[in-house]
Design an enzyme around this catalytic site. Sequence first.
Site, mmCIF file in Angstrom:
data_model
loop_
_atom_site.group_PDB
_atom_site.id
_atom_site.type_symbol
_atom_site.label_atom_id
_atom_site.label_comp_id
_atom_site.label_asym_id
_atom_site.label_seq_id
_atom_site.Cartn_x
_atom_site.Cartn_y
_atom_site.Cartn_z
ATOM 1 N N LYS A 175 40.281 -17.174 -33.659
ATOM 2 C CA LYS A 175 41.516 -16.508 -33.096
ATOM 3 C C LYS A 175 42.210 -17.421 -32.076
ATOM 4 C CE LYS A 175 43.113 -12.262 -33.760
ATOM 5 N NZ LYS A 175 42.851 -11.462 -35.141
ATOM 6 N N LYS B 237 39.637 -18.794 -39.598
ATOM 7 C CA LYS B 237 40.899 -18.231 -39.940
ATOM 8 C C LYS B 237 41.162 -17.172 -39.136
ATOM 9 C CE LYS B 237 44.488 -17.294 -42.758
ATOM 10 N NZ LYS B 237 45.058 -17.349 -41.663
ATOM 11 N N ASN C 59 53.434 -3.481 -36.609
ATOM 12 C CA ASN C 59 53.521 -3.792 -38.058
ATOM 13 C C ASN C 59 52.676 -3.056 -38.845
ATOM 14 O OD1 ASN C 59 52.112 -5.546 -40.373
ATOM 15 N ND2 ASN C 59 54.093 -6.302 -40.203
ATOM 16 N N THR D 69 48.411 -5.787 -44.361
ATOM 17 C CA THR D 69 47.215 -4.998 -43.369
ATOM 18 C C THR D 69 47.325 -3.551 -43.691
ATOM 19 O OG1 THR D 69 47.692 -6.588 -41.742
ATOM 20 C CG2 THR D 69 46.315 -4.608 -41.127
ATOM 21 N N SER E 69 46.755 -13.383 -46.625
ATOM 22 C CA SER E 69 47.050 -14.641 -45.933
ATOM 23 C C SER E 69 46.074 -15.741 -46.793
ATOM 24 C CB SER E 69 46.177 -14.577 -44.592
ATOM 25 O OG SER E 69 47.116 -14.235 -43.595
HETATM 26 N N1 GLU Z 1 45.465 -11.034 -37.315
HETATM 27 C C1 GLU Z 1 45.285 -10.508 -38.490
HETATM 28 C C2 GLU Z 1 43.600 -9.865 -38.422
HETATM 29 O O1 GLU Z 1 43.285 -9.562 -37.260
HETATM 30 C C3 GLU Z 1 45.389 -11.405 -39.668
HETATM 31 C C4 GLU Z 1 44.763 -12.733 -39.747
HETATM 32 C C5 GLU Z 1 45.019 -13.699 -40.699
HETATM 33 O O2 GLU Z 1 45.673 -13.396 -41.497
HETATM 34 O O3 GLU Z 1 44.550 -14.800 -40.786
HETATM 35 O O4 GLU Z 1 43.132 -9.758 -39.504
#
Ligand code: GLU
Length: 421
Positions: free
Chosen positions: A105, A69, A219, A189, A350
């Site tokens: 990622k 994820k 954001n 977040t 998420s």
């Molecule tokens: N990009 C965000 C992070 O670094 C969210 C990742 C997600 O929701 O999977 O945590």
Amino acid sequence: MSEESLLDNALVRLDAAAAHLNIDPDVIEKLKFPRETTKVRLMIRMDDGSRKSFLAWRCRYDDTRGPTKGGIRFHPEADVDEVETLAFWMTFKCAVMNLPYGGGKGAVQVDPRTLSKAELERLSRAYMQAFARIIGPDRDIPAPDVYTNSMIMGWMADEYAQIVGRAEPAVITGKPIALGGSLGRGDATARGGFYLVRHLAEDLGLSKSMRVAVQGFGNAGQHIARLLVGDGHKVVAVSDSSGAVYSKEGLHVDVLLEAKANGKPVSSTAGQGGHELIDAKDLVGVDCDLLVPAALENMIHSKNAKTVKAKLVLELANGPVTPEADALLAESGVVVLPDILANAGGVTVSYFEWVQNRQGYYWTEEEIHDRLRTITEREGRAIWNVSREKDVTMRTAAYVHALGRLAEAIEAHGTQSFFTS
Ligand code: GLU
């Protein structure tokens, strides 16, 4: 791999945590390398008829605890080292929060601000076409990250649905509500970090009215400023990629939010309501109680760590503090609430989105907030306790907490498993 690679730096934290746990060295060996990283060159048609190519990656770092994820970043300086490091952090972040996921990622090396909306859509769809083979609701689930958003997630979800011939909303999170997105994902977040600070306020001896500096006004930065002001705190400084503003009396966050909504930088508010221009480089050293790095990696480093006046750092960005700076901050008595805990609200909501997509039943915003608060407080408290018991920083405690869970899962798979090979 060079000495200065981001992943080498990140692995310093893994070693620090391993020293406090009695775990099999095989576990550490497994977590030191990404399981798979795929690199492609995406070709798209530009509006003027020409073709242009962009480098793109998807890394599935570790899937021992579940499907990988993690977000997709669109950034001109993205590279493979950064993608793999961000995927490493996702592995630990999901373990910190006890989400049934591993870490992944993705990135495209592009400045999305130079693309038209149609070009951006073609690029987003090309990404999904290229990686659809490795992405999937039980395999690898992307989400937004730096310079990507719900609109982009919507295009990608649509592209995936066309490829597999059916709607599959759980393949990607951070989608628009109309396509199966979750309420509360937009500010998740920041909200997770906000709940964490509120929960530990007494233990940390925080005042009811803190002066806050926010680095990065995307954001995460915008929402944390709004949430903290709503809770009686004062935002005294804010920066974005084109400048910074300061006000001893507190900035007008509504004015800043309006400027950003109109596509203008925070510096455009200078002169209004006592907002003064300052050098963005000086934001880290601004006189404040709480410093919130909410931009990119390595913003607090060996050269500026000693200028930090805040007593608390809340890492809403991934990797904003280098290991050298960690040591200097600890020496000065600055507490750092680490990224893998502090910004984990995003991936936690998420996870809620993925659960709702799979069950086809959707929760209220209040339910989302309650569940996010419960998990944040539970894991935040556990990490606080580890940090007290072992007399280590909150970062080391968070890694110890996550590593224990990862080790348990690696061992549970058995020695002959594909997952532990
Ligand atoms: N990009 C965000 C992070 O670094 C969210 C990742 C997600 O929701 O999977 O945590």
